[in-house]
Design a protein around this motif. Structure first.
Motif, PDB file in Angstrom:
ATOM      1  N   ASN A  96       2.833  -3.345 -30.107  1.00  0.00           N
ATOM      2  CA  ASN A  96       2.516  -4.324 -31.136  1.00  0.00           C
ATOM      3  C   ASN A  96       2.755  -3.668 -32.484  1.00  0.00           C
ATOM      4  OD1 ASN A  96       1.602  -6.629 -32.379  1.00  0.00           O
ATOM      5  ND2 ASN A  96      -0.242  -6.791 -31.132  1.00  0.00           N
ATOM      6  N   ALA A 136      -6.275  -4.891 -20.228  1.00  0.00           N
ATOM      7  CA  ALA A 136      -5.416  -6.023 -20.575  1.00  0.00           C
ATOM      8  C   ALA A 136      -6.253  -7.217 -21.027  1.00  0.00           C
ATOM      9  CB  ALA A 136      -4.557  -6.413 -19.372  1.00  0.00           C
ATOM     10  N   GLU A 137      -7.389  -7.415 -20.385  1.00  0.00           N
ATOM     11  CA  GLU A 137      -8.275  -8.522 -20.760  1.00  0.00           C
ATOM     12  C   GLU A 137      -8.868  -8.286 -22.152  1.00  0.00           C
ATOM     13  OE1 GLU A 137     -10.201 -12.210 -20.251  1.00  0.00           O
ATOM     14  OE2 GLU A 137      -8.575 -11.247 -19.134  1.00  0.00           O
ATOM     15  N   THR A 139      -7.489  -6.549 -24.545  1.00  0.00           N
ATOM     16  CA  THR A 139      -6.375  -6.753 -25.467  1.00  0.00           C
ATOM     17  C   THR A 139      -6.192  -8.237 -25.758  1.00  0.00           C
ATOM     18  OG1 THR A 139      -5.266  -4.790 -24.599  1.00  0.00           O
ATOM     19  CG2 THR A 139      -3.920  -6.323 -25.851  1.00  0.00           C
ATOM     20  N   SER A 140      -6.290  -9.063 -24.719  1.00  0.00           N
ATOM     21  CA  SER A 140      -6.146 -10.507 -24.862  1.00  0.00           C
ATOM     22  C   SER A 140      -7.273 -11.102 -25.711  1.00  0.00           C
ATOM     23  CB  SER A 140      -6.128 -11.165 -23.483  1.00  0.00           C
ATOM     24  OG  SER A 140      -6.062 -12.564 -23.588  1.00  0.00           O
ATOM     25  N   GLU A 141      -8.496 -10.628 -25.479  1.00  0.00           N
ATOM     26  CA  GLU A 141      -9.642 -11.129 -26.244  1.00  0.00           C
ATOM     27  C   GLU A 141      -9.524 -10.751 -27.725  1.00  0.00           C
ATOM     28  OE1 GLU A 141     -12.187 -13.107 -25.494  1.00  0.00           O
ATOM     29  OE2 GLU A 141     -11.402 -13.412 -23.469  1.00  0.00           O
ATOM     30  N   LYS A 143      -6.729 -10.266 -29.307  1.00  0.00           N
ATOM     31  CA  LYS A 143      -5.639 -11.071 -29.861  1.00  0.00           C
ATOM     32  C   LYS A 143      -6.151 -12.435 -30.307  1.00  0.00           C
ATOM     33  CE  LYS A 143      -0.973 -12.733 -28.817  1.00  0.00           C
ATOM     34  NZ  LYS A 143       0.109 -12.809 -27.788  1.00  0.00           N
ATOM     35  N   LYS A 144      -7.081 -12.994 -29.531  1.00  0.00           N
ATOM     36  CA  LYS A 144      -7.667 -14.286 -29.899  1.00  0.00           C
ATOM     37  C   LYS A 144      -8.384 -14.207 -31.253  1.00  0.00           C
ATOM     38  CE  LYS A 144      -8.508 -15.677 -25.096  1.00  0.00           C
ATOM     39  NZ  LYS A 144      -9.558 -15.967 -24.074  1.00  0.00           N
ATOM     40  N   HIS A 151      -1.891  -1.722 -25.988  1.00  0.00           N
ATOM     41  CA  HIS A 151      -2.467  -1.378 -24.690  1.00  0.00           C
ATOM     42  C   HIS A 151      -1.464  -0.601 -23.862  1.00  0.00           C
ATOM     43  CE1 HIS A 151      -3.878  -2.737 -20.460  1.00  0.00           C
ATOM     44  NE2 HIS A 151      -4.526  -1.643 -20.822  1.00  0.00           N
ATOM     45  N   ASN A 292     -14.778  -8.788 -16.992  1.00  0.00           N
ATOM     46  CA  ASN A 292     -14.193  -9.620 -18.042  1.00  0.00           C
ATOM     47  C   ASN A 292     -15.254 -10.250 -18.944  1.00  0.00           C
ATOM     48  OD1 ASN A 292     -11.648  -9.001 -17.110  1.00  0.00           O
ATOM     49  ND2 ASN A 292     -11.383 -10.919 -15.980  1.00  0.00           N
ATOM     50  N   GLU A 296     -15.439  -9.724 -23.043  1.00  0.00           N
ATOM     51  CA  GLU A 296     -15.532 -10.805 -24.033  1.00  0.00           C
ATOM     52  C   GLU A 296     -16.598 -10.504 -25.085  1.00  0.00           C
ATOM     53  OE1 GLU A 296     -16.233 -15.671 -24.171  1.00  0.00           O
ATOM     54  OE2 GLU A 296     -16.121 -14.614 -22.247  1.00  0.00           O
TER      55      GLU A 296
END
Length: 310
Positions: A96, A136-137, A139-141, A143-144, A151, A292, A296
Protein backbone atom coordinates in the motif's frame (compact mmCIF):
# COMPACT_ATOMS: atom_id res chain seq x y z
CA UNK A 1 -35.41 -30.68 -64.94
CA UNK A 2 -32.61 -32.47 -63.09
CA UNK A 3 -31.62 -31.40 -59.63
CA UNK A 4 -27.99 -31.07 -58.52
CA UNK A 5 -27.77 -34.56 -57.05
CA UNK A 6 -29.12 -36.21 -60.18
CA UNK A 7 -26.71 -34.21 -62.33
CA UNK A 8 -23.71 -35.21 -60.20
CA UNK A 9 -24.74 -38.85 -60.30
CA UNK A 10 -25.02 -38.75 -64.06
CA UNK A 11 -21.59 -37.14 -64.40
CA UNK A 12 -20.09 -39.70 -62.04
CA UNK A 13 -21.29 -42.60 -64.17
CA UNK A 14 -20.71 -40.96 -67.54
CA UNK A 15 -17.89 -42.18 -69.87
CA UNK A 16 -14.50 -40.38 -69.88
CA UNK A 17 -14.63 -36.89 -71.32
CA UNK A 18 -12.23 -35.64 -73.98
CA UNK A 19 -12.54 -31.82 -73.98
CA UNK A 20 -11.46 -29.89 -77.00
CA UNK A 21 -7.97 -28.25 -76.97
CA UNK A 22 -9.56 -24.78 -77.28
CA UNK A 23 -11.63 -25.43 -74.13
CA UNK A 24 -8.55 -26.52 -72.19
CA UNK A 25 -6.53 -23.46 -73.28
CA UNK A 26 -9.38 -21.06 -72.49
CA UNK A 27 -9.83 -22.55 -69.04
CA UNK A 28 -6.05 -22.35 -68.38
CA UNK A 29 -5.93 -18.65 -69.33
CA UNK A 30 -8.95 -17.91 -67.16
CA UNK A 31 -7.36 -19.56 -64.10
CA UNK A 32 -4.05 -17.72 -64.64
CA UNK A 33 -5.93 -14.41 -64.89
CA UNK A 34 -7.76 -15.05 -61.63
CA UNK A 35 -4.53 -16.11 -59.92
CA UNK A 36 -2.83 -12.86 -60.98
CA UNK A 37 -5.76 -10.85 -59.65
CA UNK A 38 -5.59 -12.62 -56.26
CA UNK A 39 -1.81 -12.05 -56.08
CA UNK A 40 -2.29 -8.36 -56.83
CA UNK A 41 -4.85 -7.98 -54.02
CA UNK A 42 -2.50 -9.79 -51.63
CA UNK A 43 0.35 -7.43 -52.52
CA UNK A 44 -1.88 -4.41 -51.93
CA UNK A 45 -2.85 -5.73 -48.48
CA UNK A 46 0.78 -6.44 -47.68
CA UNK A 47 1.87 -2.94 -48.68
CA UNK A 48 -1.04 -1.41 -46.75
CA UNK A 49 0.05 -3.27 -43.61
CA UNK A 50 3.66 -2.18 -44.15
CA UNK A 51 2.75 1.49 -44.53
CA UNK A 52 0.40 1.30 -41.51
CA UNK A 53 3.31 0.10 -39.37
CA UNK A 54 5.56 2.86 -40.73
CA UNK A 55 2.96 5.59 -40.08
CA UNK A 56 2.26 4.27 -36.56
CA UNK A 57 5.99 4.19 -35.76
CA UNK A 58 6.47 7.76 -36.98
CA UNK A 59 3.44 8.92 -34.96
CA UNK A 60 4.65 7.26 -31.75
CA UNK A 61 8.15 8.67 -32.22
CA UNK A 62 6.78 12.19 -32.75
CA UNK A 63 4.50 11.87 -29.73
CA UNK A 64 7.40 10.65 -27.58
CA UNK A 65 9.72 13.50 -28.63
CA UNK A 66 7.26 16.40 -28.83
CA UNK A 67 4.74 15.62 -26.11
CA UNK A 68 6.65 13.66 -23.49
CA UNK A 69 5.10 10.31 -24.37
CA UNK A 70 8.23 8.60 -23.13
CA UNK A 71 7.09 9.21 -19.56
CA UNK A 72 3.86 7.34 -20.24
CA UNK A 73 5.72 4.51 -21.93
CA UNK A 74 8.17 4.20 -19.05
CA UNK A 75 5.34 4.27 -16.53
CA UNK A 76 3.43 1.61 -18.43
CA UNK A 77 6.55 -0.54 -18.70
CA UNK A 78 7.17 -0.15 -14.97
CA UNK A 79 3.59 -1.11 -14.16
CA UNK A 80 3.78 -4.23 -16.32
CA UNK A 81 7.14 -5.29 -14.86
CA UNK A 82 6.02 -4.65 -11.29
CA UNK A 83 3.03 -6.90 -11.87
CA UNK A 84 5.29 -9.84 -12.67
CA UNK A 85 5.86 -11.92 -9.51
CA UNK A 86 9.43 -11.86 -8.26
CA UNK A 87 11.12 -15.08 -7.26
CA UNK A 88 11.98 -13.72 -3.84
CA UNK A 89 11.15 -15.71 -0.74
CA UNK A 90 11.17 -12.63 1.48
CA UNK A 91 8.91 -10.45 -0.64
CA UNK A 92 6.15 -8.43 0.97
CA UNK A 93 2.94 -10.11 -0.10
CA UNK A 94 0.73 -7.07 0.20
CA UNK A 95 1.47 -3.44 -0.41
CA UNK A 96 0.00 0.00 0.00
CA UNK A 97 1.21 3.53 -0.62
CA UNK A 98 2.36 5.49 2.44
CA UNK A 99 1.11 3.00 5.05
CA UNK A 100 0.85 4.16 8.63
CA UNK A 101 0.61 0.60 9.99
CA UNK A 102 2.69 -2.48 9.16
CA UNK A 103 1.32 -5.89 10.15
CA UNK A 104 3.34 -9.09 9.95
CA UNK A 105 3.63 -12.50 11.61
CA UNK A 106 6.99 -13.85 12.77
CA UNK A 107 5.40 -17.19 13.63
CA UNK A 108 3.48 -17.37 10.37
CA UNK A 109 2.11 -20.90 10.67
CA UNK A 110 0.52 -20.52 14.11
CA UNK A 111 -3.03 -21.81 13.72
CA UNK A 112 -6.16 -22.74 15.68
CA UNK A 113 -7.51 -26.22 16.43
CA UNK A 114 -11.08 -25.34 15.25
CA UNK A 115 -9.61 -24.59 11.82
CA UNK A 116 -7.72 -27.84 11.52
CA UNK A 117 -8.65 -31.50 11.26
CA UNK A 118 -5.97 -32.29 13.83
CA UNK A 119 -7.25 -31.05 17.18
CA UNK A 120 -3.94 -31.57 18.97
CA UNK A 121 -3.04 -28.12 20.28
CA UNK A 122 0.65 -28.93 20.11
CA UNK A 123 0.32 -29.52 16.37
CA UNK A 124 -1.85 -26.50 15.56
CA UNK A 125 0.32 -25.16 12.78
CA UNK A 126 -0.55 -24.85 9.11
CA UNK A 127 0.98 -23.23 6.03
CA UNK A 128 -2.36 -21.94 4.73
CA UNK A 129 -4.96 -21.70 7.50
CA UNK A 130 -3.13 -19.71 10.14
CA UNK A 131 -2.61 -16.43 11.99
CA UNK A 132 -2.17 -14.52 8.72
CA UNK A 133 -5.96 -14.75 8.29
CA UNK A 134 -6.29 -12.64 11.43
CA UNK A 135 -3.80 -10.11 10.11
CA UNK A 136 -5.72 -9.89 6.84
CA UNK A 137 -8.94 -9.23 8.76
CA UNK A 138 -7.31 -6.45 10.79
CA UNK A 139 -5.96 -4.91 7.58
CA UNK A 140 -9.49 -4.96 6.16
CA UNK A 141 -10.98 -3.37 9.29
CA UNK A 142 -8.38 -0.61 9.22
CA UNK A 143 -9.10 0.05 5.56
CA UNK A 144 -12.74 0.64 6.45
CA UNK A 145 -11.48 3.43 8.71
CA UNK A 146 -9.33 4.90 5.89
CA UNK A 147 -6.15 3.71 7.57
CA UNK A 148 -3.45 2.52 5.17
CA UNK A 149 -2.06 -0.76 6.44
CA UNK A 150 0.65 -2.91 4.88
CA UNK A 151 0.19 -6.62 5.58
CA UNK A 152 2.91 -9.21 5.04
CA UNK A 153 2.13 -12.91 4.81
CA UNK A 154 5.74 -13.92 4.24
CA UNK A 155 6.24 -17.43 5.56
CA UNK A 156 9.27 -17.00 7.82
CA UNK A 157 9.01 -20.60 9.03
CA UNK A 158 9.43 -21.79 5.46
CA UNK A 159 12.45 -19.55 4.96
CA UNK A 160 14.08 -21.11 8.02
CA UNK A 161 13.46 -24.61 6.67
CA UNK A 162 14.74 -23.72 3.21
CA UNK A 163 17.95 -22.33 4.68
CA UNK A 164 18.27 -25.09 7.26
CA UNK A 165 18.51 -22.54 10.09
CA UNK A 166 17.80 -23.02 13.77
CA UNK A 167 14.37 -21.84 14.93
CA UNK A 168 16.02 -19.31 17.24
CA UNK A 169 16.94 -17.34 14.09
CA UNK A 170 13.36 -16.65 13.08
CA UNK A 171 13.31 -13.11 14.48
CA UNK A 172 16.50 -12.38 12.56
CA UNK A 173 14.66 -13.36 9.38
CA UNK A 174 11.46 -11.44 10.12
CA UNK A 175 13.52 -8.49 11.34
CA UNK A 176 15.09 -8.12 7.89
CA UNK A 177 11.64 -7.65 6.40
CA UNK A 178 10.69 -5.15 9.10
CA UNK A 179 13.84 -3.13 8.36
CA UNK A 180 13.10 -3.21 4.62
CA UNK A 181 9.61 -1.86 5.26
CA UNK A 182 10.98 0.87 7.54
CA UNK A 183 13.51 1.92 4.91
CA UNK A 184 10.81 2.23 2.26
CA UNK A 185 8.04 3.79 4.35
CA UNK A 186 9.02 6.83 6.35
CA UNK A 187 5.48 7.61 7.55
CA UNK A 188 4.93 4.45 9.56
CA UNK A 189 3.41 5.07 12.97
CA UNK A 190 2.86 1.54 14.22
CA UNK A 191 4.29 -1.94 13.64
CA UNK A 192 2.38 -4.99 14.86
CA UNK A 193 3.68 -8.56 14.96
CA UNK A 194 0.52 -10.65 15.46
CA UNK A 195 0.65 -14.05 17.16
CA UNK A 196 -1.79 -16.33 18.92
CA UNK A 197 -1.20 -17.53 22.47
CA UNK A 198 -0.62 -21.16 23.45
CA UNK A 199 -3.09 -20.92 26.34
CA UNK A 200 -6.43 -22.70 26.16
CA UNK A 201 -9.81 -21.19 25.38
CA UNK A 202 -10.94 -20.55 28.97
CA UNK A 203 -7.98 -18.22 29.44
CA UNK A 204 -8.20 -16.47 26.06
CA UNK A 205 -11.93 -15.83 25.63
CA UNK A 206 -14.23 -13.13 26.97
CA UNK A 207 -17.95 -12.36 26.49
CA UNK A 208 -18.74 -8.96 24.99
CA UNK A 209 -22.30 -8.04 24.00
CA UNK A 210 -23.32 -11.67 24.39
CA UNK A 211 -20.66 -13.04 22.02
CA UNK A 212 -17.35 -14.81 22.54
CA UNK A 213 -14.36 -12.62 21.72
CA UNK A 214 -10.69 -13.60 21.70
CA UNK A 215 -8.83 -11.67 24.38
CA UNK A 216 -5.47 -10.04 23.68
CA UNK A 217 -2.14 -9.51 25.40
CA UNK A 218 1.01 -7.56 24.66
CA UNK A 219 4.58 -8.80 25.00
CA UNK A 220 7.45 -6.36 25.54
CA UNK A 221 11.14 -7.20 25.61
CA UNK A 222 12.94 -5.71 28.59
CA UNK A 223 16.20 -6.13 26.68
CA UNK A 224 15.16 -3.87 23.82
CA UNK A 225 17.01 -0.55 23.51
CA UNK A 226 13.52 0.91 22.92
CA UNK A 227 12.11 -0.73 26.04
CA UNK A 228 10.56 2.45 27.49
CA UNK A 229 8.91 3.40 24.19
CA UNK A 230 7.82 -0.19 23.48
CA UNK A 231 6.27 -0.48 26.94
CA UNK A 232 4.61 2.92 26.60
CA UNK A 233 2.75 2.02 23.40
CA UNK A 234 1.75 -1.39 24.79
CA UNK A 235 0.43 0.19 28.00
CA UNK A 236 -1.49 2.75 25.96
CA UNK A 237 -3.24 -0.02 24.05
CA UNK A 238 -4.01 -1.93 27.24
CA UNK A 239 -5.48 1.16 28.92
CA UNK A 240 -7.61 2.10 25.91
CA UNK A 241 -8.96 -1.42 25.58
CA UNK A 242 -9.62 -1.70 29.31
CA UNK A 243 -11.61 1.53 29.24
CA UNK A 244 -13.71 0.62 26.21
CA UNK A 245 -13.98 -3.16 26.68
CA UNK A 246 -12.97 -4.22 30.21
CA UNK A 247 -11.29 -7.61 30.27
CA UNK A 248 -10.51 -7.73 26.54
CA UNK A 249 -6.84 -7.06 27.27
CA UNK A 250 -5.03 -9.50 29.54
CA UNK A 251 -2.30 -6.94 30.07
CA UNK A 252 1.32 -6.22 29.14
CA UNK A 253 3.80 -9.05 29.66
CA UNK A 254 7.46 -8.12 30.16
CA UNK A 255 9.97 -10.67 28.88
CA UNK A 256 13.66 -10.94 29.70
CA UNK A 257 16.03 -12.80 27.42
CA UNK A 258 17.12 -16.17 28.74
CA UNK A 259 20.58 -16.85 27.35
CA UNK A 260 20.32 -20.57 28.20
CA UNK A 261 17.19 -20.90 26.06
CA UNK A 262 17.84 -19.98 22.42
CA UNK A 263 14.11 -19.80 21.71
CA UNK A 264 13.65 -16.84 24.04
CA UNK A 265 14.24 -14.05 21.60
CA UNK A 266 16.21 -11.04 22.71
CA UNK A 267 14.29 -8.09 21.26
CA UNK A 268 11.27 -9.41 19.25
CA UNK A 269 12.34 -6.83 16.62
CA UNK A 270 11.21 -4.09 18.99
CA UNK A 271 14.69 -2.58 18.83
CA UNK A 272 13.97 -1.58 15.22
CA UNK A 273 11.08 0.80 15.92
CA UNK A 274 9.77 2.55 19.03
CA UNK A 275 6.07 1.93 18.37
CA UNK A 276 6.40 -1.82 17.94
CA UNK A 277 3.89 -4.27 19.34
CA UNK A 278 4.04 -8.01 19.78
CA UNK A 279 0.31 -8.66 19.94
CA UNK A 280 -1.20 -12.00 20.91
CA UNK A 281 -4.81 -12.34 19.76
CA UNK A 282 -6.64 -15.24 21.34
CA UNK A 283 -5.20 -18.70 21.80
CA UNK A 284 -4.81 -22.04 20.12
CA UNK A 285 -8.45 -23.06 20.77
CA UNK A 286 -10.20 -19.87 19.64
CA UNK A 287 -12.33 -19.88 16.50
CA UNK A 288 -11.66 -17.57 13.57
CA UNK A 289 -14.96 -15.78 14.31
CA UNK A 290 -13.79 -15.05 17.85
CA UNK A 291 -10.50 -13.78 16.48
CA UNK A 292 -12.26 -11.53 13.98
CA UNK A 293 -14.55 -10.04 16.65
CA UNK A 294 -11.45 -9.12 18.62
CA UNK A 295 -9.85 -7.59 15.54
CA UNK A 296 -12.88 -5.38 14.95
CA UNK A 297 -12.56 -3.91 18.46
CA UNK A 298 -8.80 -3.56 18.12
CA UNK A 299 -9.24 -1.56 14.94
CA UNK A 300 -11.28 1.01 16.88
CA UNK A 301 -8.45 1.47 19.38
CA UNK A 302 -5.77 1.63 16.67
CA UNK A 303 -7.80 4.37 14.98
CA UNK A 304 -7.77 6.39 18.22
CA UNK A 305 -4.11 5.79 19.04
CA UNK A 306 -2.81 6.75 15.60
CA UNK A 307 -4.24 10.21 16.19
CA UNK A 308 -2.16 10.48 19.36
CA UNK A 309 1.13 9.25 17.93
CA UNK A 310 3.47 11.98 16.73
Amino acid sequence: MQNDNELFEELKHSPDLNPRTEFVNDTRHLLIKKANRISKVSKIKKHSYYWSVVIATVAITAWTILFGGNQYILKSFHNVMSAIPKNNEESITASNKNPSVFIYHTHTTESFTPLLENKNKDEAYDENKNITMVGAELTSELKKKNINALHSTTDFDKILRNRDLDYSKIYDISGKEVQTVLDKNKNLKLIIDIHRDTQLKDATTIRIDGKNVASVSFVVSENSPNFKENRKIANLFHQKLEKKYPGLSRGVLLKVSQTKNPYKQKFYNQDLFANSLLLQIGGVENTIDEENRSVELLAEVIDEILLEID
